[in-house]
Motif scaffolding. Sequence first.
Motif, PDB file in Angstrom:
ATOM      1  N   GLN A   1      -6.063  -8.613   6.786  1.00  0.00           N
ATOM      2  CA  GLN A   1      -4.835  -7.938   6.383  1.00  0.00           C
ATOM      3  C   GLN A   1      -4.899  -6.444   6.667  1.00  0.00           C
ATOM      4  O   GLN A   1      -3.930  -5.842   7.136  1.00  0.00           O
ATOM      5  CB  GLN A   1      -4.568  -8.187   4.897  1.00  0.00           C
ATOM      6  CG  GLN A   1      -3.164  -7.778   4.460  1.00  0.00           C
ATOM      7  CD  GLN A   1      -2.932  -8.072   2.986  1.00  0.00           C
ATOM      8  OE1 GLN A   1      -3.775  -7.804   2.144  1.00  0.00           O
ATOM      9  NE2 GLN A   1      -1.780  -8.631   2.679  1.00  0.00           N
TER      10      GLN A   1
ATOM     11  N   ALA B   1       2.491  -7.894   3.897  1.00  0.00           N
ATOM     12  CA  ALA B   1       2.999  -8.130   2.535  1.00  0.00           C
ATOM     13  C   ALA B   1       2.361  -9.392   1.949  1.00  0.00           C
ATOM     14  O   ALA B   1       1.950  -9.414   0.786  1.00  0.00           O
ATOM     15  CB  ALA B   1       4.518  -8.248   2.553  1.00  0.00           C
TER      16      ALA B   1
ATOM     17  N   THR C   1       3.350 -12.412   0.943  1.00  0.00           N
ATOM     18  CA  THR C   1       3.922 -13.259  -0.102  1.00  0.00           C
ATOM     19  C   THR C   1       4.755 -14.374   0.542  1.00  0.00           C
ATOM     20  O   THR C   1       5.204 -14.233   1.682  1.00  0.00           O
ATOM     21  CB  THR C   1       4.839 -12.431  -1.020  1.00  0.00           C
ATOM     22  OG1 THR C   1       5.950 -11.941  -0.237  1.00  0.00           O
ATOM     23  CG2 THR C   1       4.096 -11.250  -1.628  1.00  0.00           C
TER      24      THR C   1
ATOM     25  N   GLU D   1       9.665  -6.999   0.321  1.00  0.00           N
ATOM     26  CA  GLU D   1       8.366  -7.547  -0.089  1.00  0.00           C
ATOM     27  C   GLU D   1       7.250  -6.516   0.071  1.00  0.00           C
ATOM     28  O   GLU D   1       6.297  -6.506  -0.709  1.00  0.00           O
ATOM     29  CB  GLU D   1       8.050  -8.810   0.725  1.00  0.00           C
ATOM     30  CG  GLU D   1       8.958  -9.971   0.420  1.00  0.00           C
ATOM     31  CD  GLU D   1       8.996 -10.301  -1.065  1.00  0.00           C
ATOM     32  OE1 GLU D   1       7.918 -10.496  -1.661  1.00  0.00           O
ATOM     33  OE2 GLU D   1      10.105 -10.329  -1.642  1.00  0.00           O
TER      34      GLU D   1
ATOM     35  N   GLY E   1       7.478  -4.437  -2.971  1.00  0.00           N
ATOM     36  CA  GLY E   1       7.048  -5.220  -4.128  1.00  0.00           C
ATOM     37  C   GLY E   1       5.539  -5.397  -4.208  1.00  0.00           C
ATOM     38  O   GLY E   1       4.998  -5.567  -5.304  1.00  0.00           O
ATOM     39  N   THR E   2       4.853  -5.353  -3.059  1.00  0.00           N
ATOM     40  CA  THR E   2       3.388  -5.525  -3.055  1.00  0.00           C
ATOM     41  C   THR E   2       2.649  -4.186  -2.994  1.00  0.00           C
ATOM     42  O   THR E   2       1.430  -4.156  -2.801  1.00  0.00           O
ATOM     43  CB  THR E   2       2.952  -6.406  -1.868  1.00  0.00           C
ATOM     44  OG1 THR E   2       3.495  -5.871  -0.650  1.00  0.00           O
ATOM     45  CG2 THR E   2       3.437  -7.834  -2.046  1.00  0.00           C
TER      46      THR E   2
ATOM     47  N   HIS F   1       3.089  -1.633  -0.779  1.00  0.00           N
ATOM     48  CA  HIS F   1       2.959  -1.007   0.545  1.00  0.00           C
ATOM     49  C   HIS F   1       4.204  -0.151   0.839  1.00  0.00           C
ATOM     50  O   HIS F   1       4.897  -0.349   1.845  1.00  0.00           O
ATOM     51  CB  HIS F   1       2.785  -2.072   1.626  1.00  0.00           C
ATOM     52  CG  HIS F   1       1.556  -2.912   1.451  1.00  0.00           C
ATOM     53  ND1 HIS F   1       1.565  -4.118   0.764  1.00  0.00           N
ATOM     54  CD2 HIS F   1       0.273  -2.726   1.865  1.00  0.00           C
ATOM     55  CE1 HIS F   1       0.340  -4.631   0.775  1.00  0.00           C
ATOM     56  NE2 HIS F   1      -0.468  -3.809   1.426  1.00  0.00           N
TER      57      HIS F   1
END
Length: 328
Positions: free
Chosen positions: A166, A211, A213, A292, A295-296, A298
């Motif tokens: 990642q 991300a 997800t 997303e 939300g994570t 980043h």
Amino acid sequence: LLFSVVGMMLFASTSHFVVLFLGLELFSLPLYALVGTVRARSGSAEGGMKYFLTGAVASSCFLMGGVLIYGLSGTLDLAIAGPLLKAQGLALDPLVLTGAALMLLGFLFKVSAVPFHQWTPDAYEASPHPIAGFMSVATKGVAFIALLRIFPGSLAPLGAVGVKMQSVVAALAVATLVVGNLTALVQTNVKRMLAYSSISHAGYLLLGVVAGTPAAYTGMLYYLVIYMAMNMGAFGLLTAFGLVGEQTTFDDLRGLGWKRPAMGVAAAIFMLSLAGIPPFGGFYGKYMIFRELVGTGHVGMAILGVLASLVSAYYYLRFLVALFLQAP
């Protein structure tokens, strides 16, 4: 062309390494030939040869990566290899990480991610418009689907691999966005502009991998569908406007939007969607991925993606300016 399509169907639908590699070769080898089909043009053979040589290196790396994972797990099915390696305590083994990285390199070459992108503009420019359009959407589409099946999918039990990959993907996504968009800005040839913009779209899609997800993967697939329709349409317009050979510069587009209004409207839809301008589909694809990312945690990468979209609006609108706002 049909052999290539069959290879793509195999590549996108399996987790068995041998079938995966056979699918990769079955769809790649015909493409090397298709790029060089216009033998009267010297650049055609050159583009095909560049694609072939770099593709051979990428395929070799992909094969070596799979061999390393097979050697440690004893199974060719990657969906079984992940749990086996985890059970044996090999999730952080250097050979597993090397194997995963080499397989990832093969995928990144097919999606035209920086620094494995050098073949893209030459291959697109050398090939006939329909083949360039097919390569730009089909190759990228199946490569991303297979990437999602293998890395967040089959190798998910190897959590350490996912974490390390990642961070690599995040760095390459940033480089892909920057290089793709900035290089597209200075192109005078429409096909090369579309090639570099295709590279930048790989960067947006890689942000979905970062991300990580389920909603981000859904956004990636939605983005892929929109991108494939719009980019194939853009290359189709070059054929429909009759721009062949070397006559694919922005100057050759001047005034054609008024001569053929229906195609001019289609061009506007394609370009505005690729640029991510609402209410077109490209905007929603990017929004799903950026949401997303935020939300994570980043946030910086989401801001970079938005800035890259603003830059891309310039060269997509340049296409429309040539069609409608410049004298023939």
